[in-house]
Design a protein around this motif. Structure first.
Motif, PDB file in Angstrom:
ATOM      1  N   PHE A 198       1.068  -0.989   0.176  1.00  0.00           N
ATOM      2  CA  PHE A 198      -0.124   0.099   0.036  1.00  0.00           C
ATOM      3  C   PHE A 198       1.006   1.192  -0.045  1.00  0.00           C
ATOM      4  N   ASN A 199       0.551   2.122  -0.824  1.00  0.00           N
ATOM      5  CA  ASN A 199       1.214   3.521  -1.034  1.00  0.00           C
ATOM      6  C   ASN A 199       0.578   4.572  -1.125  1.00  0.00           C
ATOM      7  N   THR A 200       0.664   5.711  -0.470  1.00  0.00           N
ATOM      8  CA  THR A 200       0.319   6.994  -0.486  1.00  0.00           C
ATOM      9  C   THR A 200       1.223   8.009  -0.622  1.00  0.00           C
ATOM     10  N   HIS A 201       1.455   8.780  -1.422  1.00  0.00           N
ATOM     11  CA  HIS A 201       2.438   9.897  -1.358  1.00  0.00           C
ATOM     12  C   HIS A 201       1.874  11.174  -2.177  1.00  0.00           C
ATOM     13  N   ILE A 202       2.507  12.041  -1.942  1.00  0.00           N
ATOM     14  CA  ILE A 202       2.149  13.465  -2.214  1.00  0.00           C
ATOM     15  C   ILE A 202       3.423  13.946  -2.951  1.00  0.00           C
ATOM     16  N   VAL A 203       3.251  14.632  -4.009  1.00  0.00           N
ATOM     17  CA  VAL A 203       4.105  15.091  -5.197  1.00  0.00           C
ATOM     18  C   VAL A 203       3.845  16.443  -5.459  1.00  0.00           C
ATOM     19  N   ASN A 204       5.057  17.113  -5.983  1.00  0.00           N
ATOM     20  CA  ASN A 204       4.870  18.631  -6.533  1.00  0.00           C
ATOM     21  C   ASN A 204       5.095  18.485  -7.916  1.00  0.00           C
ATOM     22  N   ILE A 205       4.038  18.836  -8.644  1.00  0.00           N
ATOM     23  CA  ILE A 205       4.273  19.056 -10.108  1.00  0.00           C
ATOM     24  C   ILE A 205       3.881  20.496 -10.416  1.00  0.00           C
ATOM     25  N   PRO A 206       4.576  20.845 -11.516  1.00  0.00           N
ATOM     26  CA  PRO A 206       4.465  22.210 -12.127  1.00  0.00           C
ATOM     27  C   PRO A 206       3.114  22.550 -12.705  1.00  0.00           C
ATOM     28  N   VAL A 207       2.611  23.579 -12.388  1.00  0.00           N
ATOM     29  CA  VAL A 207       1.410  24.244 -13.189  1.00  0.00           C
ATOM     30  C   VAL A 207       1.629  25.443 -13.675  1.00  0.00           C
ATOM     31  N   ASP A 208       2.102  26.530 -13.112  1.00  0.00           N
ATOM     32  CA  ASP A 208       2.474  27.833 -13.563  1.00  0.00           C
ATOM     33  C   ASP A 208       3.371  27.747 -14.832  1.00  0.00           C
ATOM     34  N   SER A 209       4.491  27.239 -14.346  1.00  0.00           N
ATOM     35  CA  SER A 209       5.715  27.167 -15.381  1.00  0.00           C
ATOM     36  C   SER A 209       5.337  26.272 -16.516  1.00  0.00           C
ATOM     37  N   LEU A 210       4.454  25.145 -16.293  1.00  0.00           N
ATOM     38  CA  LEU A 210       3.846  24.560 -17.237  1.00  0.00           C
ATOM     39  C   LEU A 210       3.089  25.108 -18.436  1.00  0.00           C
TER      40      LEU A 210
ATOM     41  N   LYS B 114       2.438  27.685 -23.710  1.00  0.00           N
ATOM     42  CA  LYS B 114       1.893  28.826 -24.463  1.00  0.00           C
ATOM     43  C   LYS B 114       2.784  29.348 -25.104  1.00  0.00           C
ATOM     44  N   PHE B 115       4.186  29.080 -25.065  1.00  0.00           N
ATOM     45  CA  PHE B 115       5.301  29.580 -25.659  1.00  0.00           C
ATOM     46  C   PHE B 115       5.161  29.401 -27.297  1.00  0.00           C
ATOM     47  N   ASP B 116       5.665  30.485 -27.978  1.00  0.00           N
ATOM     48  CA  ASP B 116       5.541  30.430 -29.562  1.00  0.00           C
ATOM     49  C   ASP B 116       6.975  30.032 -29.922  1.00  0.00           C
ATOM     50  N   PHE B 117       7.344  28.800 -30.171  1.00  0.00           N
ATOM     51  CA  PHE B 117       8.548  28.640 -30.709  1.00  0.00           C
ATOM     52  C   PHE B 117       8.864  29.091 -31.991  1.00  0.00           C
ATOM     53  N   ALA B 118       8.025  29.667 -32.833  1.00  0.00           N
ATOM     54  CA  ALA B 118       8.226  30.236 -34.050  1.00  0.00           C
ATOM     55  C   ALA B 118       8.842  31.529 -34.024  1.00  0.00           C
ATOM     56  N   ASN B 119       8.394  32.466 -32.911  1.00  0.00           N
ATOM     57  CA  ASN B 119       8.488  33.841 -32.832  1.00  0.00           C
ATOM     58  C   ASN B 119       9.422  34.227 -31.445  1.00  0.00           C
ATOM     59  N   ASP B 120       9.642  33.483 -30.628  1.00  0.00           N
ATOM     60  CA  ASP B 120      10.329  33.761 -29.369  1.00  0.00           C
ATOM     61  C   ASP B 120      11.485  32.838 -29.332  1.00  0.00           C
ATOM     62  N   ASP B 121      12.615  33.593 -28.692  1.00  0.00           N
ATOM     63  CA  ASP B 121      13.749  32.848 -28.360  1.00  0.00           C
ATOM     64  C   ASP B 121      13.560  32.256 -26.742  1.00  0.00           C
ATOM     65  N   LYS B 122      13.573  31.091 -26.704  1.00  0.00           N
ATOM     66  CA  LYS B 122      13.289  30.459 -25.152  1.00  0.00           C
ATOM     67  C   LYS B 122      14.579  30.860 -24.352  1.00  0.00           C
ATOM     68  N   LYS B 123      15.669  30.710 -24.854  1.00  0.00           N
ATOM     69  CA  LYS B 123      16.849  31.054 -23.826  1.00  0.00           C
ATOM     70  C   LYS B 123      16.773  32.567 -23.195  1.00  0.00           C
ATOM     71  N   LYS B 124      16.243  33.541 -24.069  1.00  0.00           N
ATOM     72  CA  LYS B 124      16.051  34.842 -23.726  1.00  0.00           C
ATOM     73  C   LYS B 124      14.945  35.223 -22.802  1.00  0.00           C
ATOM     74  N   LYS B 125      13.727  34.672 -23.068  1.00  0.00           N
ATOM     75  CA  LYS B 125      12.522  34.971 -22.674  1.00  0.00           C
ATOM     76  C   LYS B 125      12.356  33.921 -21.216  1.00  0.00           C
ATOM     77  N   TYR B 126      12.522  32.794 -21.197  1.00  0.00           N
ATOM     78  CA  TYR B 126      12.236  31.889 -20.122  1.00  0.00           C
ATOM     79  C   TYR B 126      13.391  31.124 -19.743  1.00  0.00           C
ATOM     80  N   SER B 127      13.495  30.693 -18.376  1.00  0.00           N
ATOM     81  CA  SER B 127      14.451  29.608 -18.186  1.00  0.00           C
ATOM     82  C   SER B 127      13.443  28.478 -17.632  1.00  0.00           C
ATOM     83  N   LEU B 128      13.168  27.486 -18.696  1.00  0.00           N
ATOM     84  CA  LEU B 128      12.278  26.472 -18.570  1.00  0.00           C
ATOM     85  C   LEU B 128      12.882  25.161 -17.895  1.00  0.00           C
TER      86      LEU B 128
END
Length: 149
Positions: A118-130, A135-149
């Motif tokens: 039997f196992n019960t666990h609480i985990v943290n998973i991203p919501v805001d950063s995800l 929503k990131f536009d790979f065609a028009n934005d530079d990921k390295k400049k805009k966000y640190s994903l």
């Protein structure tokens, strides 16, 4: 196997749902999520419908082929670009949480494998950063400049 198991429960009738409804649950604080039951994990059309619409995919199963489920979790996290949580119950217990982090050392948030435990666990998973990454536009934005994903 599942149908036989549920048919053995007194007073229970197990039938296939001809419509195979899909639901997307929308929440402000926790993100949008979808749910799959066991072999729905192999339904390609369902995956395509969830793509870009959910932050989390919860899969509840009773399956002894854990390696396939663990591989599918990794694949789904990449294809749907969402957190994938598989809760595999029963004798062949094995659950996993995969998140689509860029750093592959962060992707497996949680993994449990063991029978008759039997196992019960609480985990943290991203919501805001995800949400930002989805929503990131790979065609028009530079990921390295805009966000640190």
């Amino acid at each position: 196997m599942e149908r036989n198991m549920f048919n053995n429960i007194e007073g229970n009738i197990c039938k296939e749902d001809p419509e195979q409804n899909m639901y997307i649950f929308q929440t402000k604080n926790f993100g949008n999520f979808g749910i799959m039951i066991c072999s729905d994990i192999f339904d390609i059309e369902r995956m395509l419908l969830y793509q870009t619409k959910i932050h989390h995919l919860f899969i509840i199963s009773l399956n002894k082929d854990l390696n396939t489920y663990f591989a599918m979790a990794e694949s789904l996290a990449r294809m749907l670009y969402c957190n994938v949580v598989i809760c595999n119950t029963g004798y062949y217990g094995g659950s996993v949480v995969i998140s689509p982090y860029e750093d592959n050392n962060k992707r497996t948030v949680y993994k449990y494998q063991g029978q008759n435990m039997f196992n019960t666990h609480i985990v943290n998973i991203p919501v805001d950063s995800l949400d930002i990454a989805q929503k990131f536009d790979f065609a028009n934005d530079d990921k390295k400049k805009k966000y640190s994903l």
